[in-house]
Design an enzyme around this catalytic site. Structure first.
Site, PDB file in Angstrom:
ATOM      1  N   LYS A 213       5.711  -4.575 -14.062  1.00 57.21           N
ATOM      2  CA  LYS A 213       6.150  -5.914 -14.438  1.00 57.21           C
ATOM      3  C   LYS A 213       5.070  -6.605 -15.272  1.00 57.21           C
ATOM      4  O   LYS A 213       5.333  -7.155 -16.326  1.00 57.21           O
ATOM      5  CB  LYS A 213       6.457  -6.709 -13.161  1.00 57.21           C
ATOM      6  N   GLU A 219      -3.883   0.284 -10.788  1.00 54.94           N
ATOM      7  CA  GLU A 219      -3.496   1.665 -10.428  1.00 54.94           C
ATOM      8  C   GLU A 219      -2.583   2.255 -11.509  1.00 54.94           C
ATOM      9  O   GLU A 219      -2.787   3.371 -11.985  1.00 54.94           O
ATOM     10  CB  GLU A 219      -2.745   1.697  -9.083  1.00 54.94           C
ATOM     11  N   GLY A 273       8.983  -8.265  -7.831  1.00 56.74           N
ATOM     12  CA  GLY A 273       8.657  -6.834  -7.882  1.00 56.74           C
ATOM     13  C   GLY A 273       9.451  -6.023  -6.865  1.00 56.74           C
ATOM     14  O   GLY A 273      10.088  -5.022  -7.205  1.00 56.74           O
ATOM     15  N   ARG A 274       9.439  -6.443  -5.600  1.00 53.26           N
ATOM     16  CA  ARG A 274      10.084  -5.643  -4.542  1.00 53.26           C
ATOM     17  C   ARG A 274      11.606  -5.802  -4.541  1.00 53.26           C
ATOM     18  O   ARG A 274      12.276  -5.194  -3.722  1.00 53.26           O
ATOM     19  CB  ARG A 274       9.471  -5.967  -3.184  1.00 53.26           C
ATOM     20  N   GLU A 359       6.267  -7.582   3.120  1.00 50.59           N
ATOM     21  CA  GLU A 359       5.621  -8.364   2.058  1.00 50.59           C
ATOM     22  C   GLU A 359       6.348  -9.708   1.894  1.00 50.59           C
ATOM     23  O   GLU A 359       5.739 -10.709   1.544  1.00 50.59           O
ATOM     24  CB  GLU A 359       5.643  -7.578   0.745  1.00 50.59           C
ATOM     25  N   HIS A 390      11.897  14.299  17.516  1.00 49.16           N
ATOM     26  CA  HIS A 390      10.887  15.241  18.003  1.00 49.16           C
ATOM     27  C   HIS A 390       9.497  14.682  17.788  1.00 49.16           C
ATOM     28  O   HIS A 390       8.517  15.419  17.803  1.00 49.16           O
ATOM     29  CB  HIS A 390      11.058  16.589  17.293  1.00 49.16           C
ATOM     30  N   LYS A 518      -7.300  -6.812  -3.700  1.00 40.30           N
ATOM     31  CA  LYS A 518      -7.356  -6.436  -5.118  1.00 40.30           C
ATOM     32  C   LYS A 518      -8.578  -7.064  -5.776  1.00 40.30           C
ATOM     33  O   LYS A 518      -9.318  -6.418  -6.506  1.00 40.30           O
ATOM     34  CB  LYS A 518      -6.116  -6.950  -5.849  1.00 40.30           C
TER      35      LYS A 518
END
Ligand code: G6Q
Length: 554
Positions: A213, A219, A273-274, A359, A390, A518
């Site tokens: 965005k 990263e 963003g999410r 978030e 399991h 950050k």
């Protein structure tokens, strides 16, 4: 933050109904769900809903009609309807960042009236969708790499909201993938991620989607530059436009990277963003499954958006799921909730919604800027059944925590191994049954007697074999995991998160909590590389820095 309040400020814990729900929770401490089933023959009909091909059975919850009424009252008294109205009309409900949170517009039809700052934005939304479609068609038909070969591999480089959704959906819709192309995802700045991905690929036939965005995320930009360097080992700078495209709101930065503006897919600051999966951030999904399937997913989302917007609270699926979550976390003492898709293709669903939920609603300050005095954002976790049975199911059955679980299941598989599917379904239903009914001392004793266990051993082993039961589950069953139904499922949980954040009186659409780490990483980086002198840190950080430097071999 503007001075004008968009969303109402109503402290839910100041309402009488909050106290009443506390009292209900006391009443419910020792109520057994299996007794409630015996007392009410209509319980399943009362506590179930269907929207399209998605059926929700919420009868195995520690609620009765009185509790549900009070939860609905909580939603009405906090004026949830007003919040929903504001969300779907493009109001600036993301007040701390001064913008709308208008993901519902991304899946609305071209003819809809969706207004941001006085402008109907549907022509923009559909222009980008058409641009995406024509890009995917060109990839199929005419797009060639720098040596004239067709593109066989597409790598999406993004992180967080620019990665988790596409990863989840690409996996969920694996049976719908086009045959002649593979999609890969790189997110982690850990060099292993991109190095291992590129090791299998060829520069001539690989195309990168840089999905960011802001186009500044460290990263993503580090991975994008490494991809660019790898590409330039074989290709020339002028070939970059044939092998790199971008999805961003920052078109200037995209062009600076060397990407042709024509190959930049835009979205807007009113897309969080999410919540950006249904924007151009979904380009890698469209590449994987084709434009018709991608549009079907958007249609499914839109159908659930419509249900959420128009259905009364008591029949509104996202509202019901949200209220149940509030019941357990604010009144019954649950700290977390589990999402358990009985579907291998939904294996990344819980990590996707972990971000969306935690978030969005992991906030300690309410919409008036005051510390909240009640819990917000439940801890969401999970994994695919039956594998999880399991692993962590032991704790779900016999641990000390109350963990409400959502089971998600498709009635029809996307393969032809029907025996497997019958077994999968049997396991999902059996787990819900077992979590509710448990196994009493009496039942365990009977079993031990039948299996000829010596009497003195029976009493010894008995306490370890008892299951208290009374552990709540929702069952979300869909007819089949199609693109449409997946879209509806995604929108269902998106709106659940919205309802919870709204009632908790917090702002769900900012994420200041991820900024501090950050900032500090940015400050530490030059110390790690030796570009700047060590700053004053705490003793632990200093020791770790020195240890790292002493051990570093590169
Ligand atoms: C989501 C967050 C976050 C964001 C990533 C990537 O709501 O804001 O997960 O999506 O930090 O950001 P960019 O897309 O700007 O690279």
């Amino acid at each position: 933050m503007s001075t004008k309040e968009t969303l109402k400020r109503i402290n839910p814990s100041s309402l009488n109904v909050w106290e009443e729900l506390m009292t209900e929770a006391d009443r419910f401490r020792n109520v057994l769900m299996r007794d409630l089933f015996e007392q009410d023959a209509d319980r399943v009909a009362r506590f179930s809903l269907q929207v399209g091909d998605i059926y929700l059975d919420y009868s195995k919850n520690r609620i009765d009609p009185e509790v549900l009424d009070k939860l609905l009252q909580l939603a009405s008294e906090t004026d949830l309807k007003d919040g929903v109205r504001k969300m779907v009309s493009g109001a600036q409900i993301n007040e701390t960042e001064g913008r709308a949170a208008y993901h519902v517009a991304l899946r609305a039809p071209r003819s809809a009236d969706m207004i941001v700052d006085g402008e109907n934005i549907m022509h923009l939304v559909h222009a980008v969708l058409n641009q995406m479609q024509s890009f995917v068609e060109r990839l199929d038909e005419s797009w060639k790499g720098f040596t004239g070969k067709r593109i066989t591999d597409v790598v999406n480089i993004g992180i967080g909201g620019s990665d988790l959704g596409p990863v989840m959906v690409a996996e969920a819709l694996r049976p719908y993938h086009v045959k002649n192309r593979k999609v890969h995802f790189v997110s982690n700045v850990d060099g292993s991620h991109i190095a291992q991905t590129l090791a299998e690929l060829n520069q001539e036939t690989t195309l990168f989607i840089i999905a960011s965005k802001t186009f500044t995320t460290i990263e993503t930009m580090t991975n994008a530059h490494s991809a660019r360097k790898w590409f330039l080992e074989e290709g020339e700078v002028e070939d970059i436009r044939k092998h790199f495209v971008a999805v961003s709101t920052n078109i200037d930065a995209v062009e600076e990277f060397g990407i042709d503006a024509q190959n930049a897919f835009e979205f807007w600051d009113w897309v969080g963003g999410r919540y950006s999966l249904s924007s151009a951030i979904g380009l890698s999904v469209m590449v994987a499954v084709g434009s018709a399937n991608f549009r079907e997913m958007l249609n499914g989302m839109h159908a659930m958006d419509q249900h959420f917007q128009h259905e009364e609270l008591e029949n509104n699926m996202p509202v019901i799921l949200a209220l149940l979550g509030i019941w357990y976390s604010n009144f019954m003492g649950a700290q977390s909730e589990a999402m358990l898709p009985y579907d291998q293709n939904l294996q990344f669903l819980s990590s996707y919604f972990q971000q969306a939920s935690m978030e969005s609603n992991g906030k300690m300050v309410d919409r008036s800027g005051k510390r909240v005095t009640y819990d917000t954002g439940a801890i969401l976790w999970g994994g695919a059944g039956t594998n999880s049975q399991h692993s962590f199911f032991q704790l779900l059955h016999q641990g000390t925590h109350l963990i409400p679980c959502d089971f998600i299941l498709a009635a029809n598989p996307s393969h032809r191994l029907f025996k497997h599917h019958d077994l999968l379904v049997a396991n999902a239903l059996a787990q819900c049954e077992a979590l509710m009914n448990g196994k009493s001392e009496e039942e365990v004793r009977k079993e031990l007697i039948i299996s000829d266990t010596p009497e003195e051993q029976i009493e010894e082993i008995l306490p370890f074999k008892v299951f208290d039961g009374n552990r709540p589950t929702n069952m979300i069953m869909m007819k089949k995991l199609t693109p449409f139904n997946l879209g509806a499922l995604i929108a269902l949980y998106e709106h659940k998160i919205f309802v919870q954040g709204y009632i908790w009186n917090i702002f769900s659409f900012d994420q200041f909590g991820v900024e501090l780490g950050k900032q500090l990483a940015k400050a530490l980086q030059p110390e790690i590389t030796g570009e700047s002198k060590p700053e004053k840190h705490d003793a632990s950080t200093n020791t770790l820095l020195n240890k790292f430097k002493a051990w570093r071999e590169y």
